[in-house]
Structures are given as C-alpha cells and as structure tokens.
Design an enzyme around this catalytic site. Sequence first.
Site, short mmCIF file in Angstrom:
data_model
loop_
_atom_site.label_atom_id
_atom_site.label_comp_id
_atom_site.label_asym_id
_atom_site.label_seq_id
_atom_site.Cartn_x
_atom_site.Cartn_y
_atom_site.Cartn_z
N ASP A 1 -15.73 1.21 16.21
CA ASP A 1 -17.00 0.57 15.82
C ASP A 1 -16.76 -0.93 15.82
O ASP A 1 -16.19 -1.49 14.88
CB ASP A 1 -17.45 1.04 14.42
CG ASP A 1 -18.83 0.49 14.07
OD1 ASP A 1 -19.82 1.20 14.30
OD2 ASP A 1 -18.90 -0.66 13.60
N GLU B 1 -17.62 -5.06 15.94
CA GLU B 1 -18.59 -6.05 15.45
C GLU B 1 -18.63 -7.17 16.46
O GLU B 1 -17.66 -7.42 17.18
CB GLU B 1 -18.19 -6.59 14.07
CG GLU B 1 -18.15 -5.52 12.99
CD GLU B 1 -19.42 -4.72 12.81
OE1 GLU B 1 -20.52 -5.31 12.90
OE2 GLU B 1 -19.34 -3.50 12.59
N ASP C 1 -21.49 0.58 21.21
CA ASP C 1 -20.12 0.02 21.11
C ASP C 1 -19.41 0.02 22.46
O ASP C 1 -18.83 -0.99 22.86
CB ASP C 1 -19.31 0.80 20.07
CG ASP C 1 -19.90 0.64 18.69
OD1 ASP C 1 -19.43 -0.24 17.94
OD2 ASP C 1 -20.89 1.34 18.37
N HIS D 1 -21.22 -2.73 8.03
CA HIS D 1 -21.10 -3.76 9.08
C HIS D 1 -19.73 -4.44 9.10
O HIS D 1 -19.56 -5.46 9.78
CB HIS D 1 -22.21 -4.82 8.99
CG HIS D 1 -23.58 -4.26 9.17
ND1 HIS D 1 -23.96 -3.54 10.28
CD2 HIS D 1 -24.67 -4.32 8.36
CE1 HIS D 1 -25.22 -3.16 10.15
NE2 HIS D 1 -25.67 -3.61 8.99
N ASP E 1 -16.82 0.71 8.85
CA ASP E 1 -17.75 1.57 9.62
C ASP E 1 -16.95 2.65 10.36
O ASP E 1 -17.31 3.83 10.33
CB ASP E 1 -18.54 0.73 10.64
CG ASP E 1 -19.65 -0.10 9.99
OD1 ASP E 1 -19.89 0.07 8.77
OD2 ASP E 1 -20.26 -0.92 10.69
P1 AMP Z 1 -22.99 -2.35 13.35
O1 AMP Z 1 -22.12 -1.45 14.16
O2 AMP Z 1 -24.26 -1.72 12.91
O3 AMP Z 1 -22.21 -2.92 12.24
O4 AMP Z 1 -23.43 -3.53 14.29
C1 AMP Z 1 -22.65 -4.01 15.34
C2 AMP Z 1 -23.10 -5.36 15.73
O5 AMP Z 1 -24.50 -5.33 16.02
C3 AMP Z 1 -23.00 -6.40 14.65
O6 AMP Z 1 -21.69 -6.96 14.59
C4 AMP Z 1 -24.00 -7.43 15.13
O7 AMP Z 1 -23.48 -8.20 16.18
C5 AMP Z 1 -25.11 -6.57 15.67
N1 AMP Z 1 -26.10 -6.33 14.63
C6 AMP Z 1 -26.15 -5.31 13.76
N2 AMP Z 1 -27.20 -5.41 12.95
C7 AMP Z 1 -27.83 -6.55 13.31
C8 AMP Z 1 -29.00 -7.24 12.84
N3 AMP Z 1 -29.73 -6.76 11.84
N4 AMP Z 1 -29.35 -8.39 13.44
C9 AMP Z 1 -28.66 -8.89 14.47
N5 AMP Z 1 -27.54 -8.30 14.94
C10 AMP Z 1 -27.13 -7.15 14.38
MG MG Z 2 -20.25 -1.74 12.59
#
Ligand code: AMP
Ligand code: MG
Length: 333
Positions: A134, A136, A238, A295, A300
């Site tokens: 996962d 970021e 991802d 996040h 995650d």
């Molecule tokens: P996540 O796996 O949900 O933690 O998200 C992976 C990546 O998606 C994050 O590191 C951000 O780059 C992008 N991301 C997730 N949520 C948002 C959001 N609400 N607004 C903008 N980018 C986001």
């Molecule tokens: Mg994540």
Amino acid sequence: MAAWQAKPRECAAQTVRSVRIICLCVQLFLQHTSAMHLNQGIAASGTQQAIRGLKMDRSGTMTQLLGRATPRYSRCHVVNGARPPPLTARSELSLSRRSKRRKRGAHKEEMQQFAIERPARSAERPFRYLCVLDVEATCEEFSRNYVHEIIELPVVLVDLEKSRVSSEFHTYVKPTANKTLSPFCTRLTGIRQSQVDAAPTLETALVQLEGWLEAQGMLLDAPVAERNFAFAADGPWDLKNFLDAECERKGIRKGAYFDKWVNLKQLFSDFYRVRSCKIHKMLEFQGMTFEGRLHSGIDDSRNIARIAIKMAQDGCVMYLNEGLSRKPKFVSL
Ligand code: AMP
Ligand code: MG
C-alpha cells in the site's frame, strides 16, 4: 334370440351410460395428475404458506400464482400437464432483482455462509506468500489531474500457509519531479519532508525491494504459474495508477511480478458477497478494527494483511484477479 335383438333401446342406453362413466374416470384422473404436479412444484419451492388461491379456467388449465412472502419471489406459474421444472440448486423460483438487493444489504452476516471458493485456473494457482503493498504518494487537496510520485513503499509478507505475517519491508521514497511535499500531503500521510529527503529514489527503492524479496525466498524468476508469491493491494491504484504509471513515465524497470496481482478489495467483495468497501469497513465486517494511522503506508499494509489472513482462514483461495492490460515492456530485473 339375443337380448340386444330383443331390447335394442335398452342396450343403447346402457352403452351410453358406460361411455359416460369412462369419460368421468378420465376427467378425474387428469385432475388428479395436475394436482400432483402442482404440489411437487410447491414443495420444491418451499413456499407453501405463500399460496393464496388455485384457479381452473374453462379449458381445465390450473394456474397458481405464488403470493408475496418474505423474501419475495418472482411470479411462478404452475400449469396443468406441464412437467415441473427439475430441482436445481436455485430451485425453480428465482429471487426478484429487488429482493436480491434487499437481501444483500439486510443479511450481510448471513451471506458469509454462502462464501464460495473460486476454482484456481492454471495461471492462477494458489501461492504460499502474499506481498501486501500500500503505497503513499505526493498529493494536493482537490487536485484532479495531479501527477503523483510514490513517497512510501511498504510490503508486508503474509505466509498464507501459517496464517501470519512473516516479514516486512519498508522505505520512504524521494520524489524527483515535485520534491516538496504539500502541507496537505504531510497531514494526510504523516510523512515529513525530512523523511523523503533522506530516502532513496523509486528506482533504487525497487532494487532494494527485489533484494529483500529474494532474501525471503520468493521465486522471482519463475513463470507466473510457478511463483510461490503474489502481490496484493486494496484495489487497482497501488500497482497500476501509482507504481506502473510512475515507472512508465520515468522509464524505470520493474519486475514482471508486479504485473498481475490480487485485488483484495474485489476478492473480498466476491468472497463474502458484499459490496466493495473501504479498509475499516472490511475489518469491521470481519470483527476487527483498524490499527495504527490511516493513510500511513505501513499501517495500511498491515491492516490489509490482517484482512487477507482472515479471508484465508475463512476459506478464501487467493488468486490473481487483476493485472495490467498492456503487455509488460520490461523483463524481470
Ligand atoms: P491511501 O492508500 O488511501 O492511503 O492513499 C494513497 C495515496 O492516494 C495517498 O498517499 C495520496 O497521494 C492519495 N490520496 C488519498 N486520499 C486522498 C485525498 N483525500 N486527497 C488527495 N489525495 C489522496
Ligand atoms: Mg495507504
């Protein structure tokens, strides 16, 4: 002189009476047969209580409409003389679409018992290890066409045979196109500028990851059907939208083992027969709660690994259910 010759009128009347009796017997027999068919159909459906009335029209056809019961079934006609449909697993009555939706929403827990294992195809053999990833990435709030760069690359290695996490890989990654993290990105992911400044670039991080995978005994060069591991993620983003898109843009070589993966979100939905949902909802469904910081790539990944372990314990066979649509450009490193 024969009796019929003596009393011809009396004999004719007797013949007519006999024919009438035979006709009556045939009619009674036909009615009995149709009632049997009807009962068979009803017994098969298991909805005797739902029956409201039985009609016979002029042609002698018996028609039965099954009334509304819970759950609602679509209308079913049982017709005189018609052979009752064969008893299949679904029975001859099928749920109406609306009922299916209602049932799915209302009885999520109950639906767990219907979880089925999808047969593994030749290229989708079950494998022993799951590499849960996962990432970021850099981001801006409310930015639609933002070009993301990976800033955290964690992998949690799940041993499906032992139902436990056997190892972890973790590194932050230095972005090269947009080197400064936005305050929103730091707030969202908890990743600080100093952490990415001190980190390797994506190209180097992928080489480190491959070394770690090799050290864990992953068969990196084996054909896909013989690999003992597979990557897994919470959706397609991802491995496709973040990793593959960035490697394509920057011309970074990556292993072919990234090209097909287990989309756990999809598999979860298929296996438990529920709508696809977010990590914390999946955990809740399995009777767990999110641990750590949402996040954060590593947290995650750990929570997704917990979901995968529980799915495997519940009897789900993991298989490669997603991949890149184009042919891979690069061979294994
Ligand atoms: P996540 O796996 O949900 O933690 O998200 C992976 C990546 O998606 C994050 O590191 C951000 O780059 C992008 N991301 C997730 N949520 C948002 C959001 N609400 N607004 C903008 N980018 C986001
Ligand atoms: Mg994540």
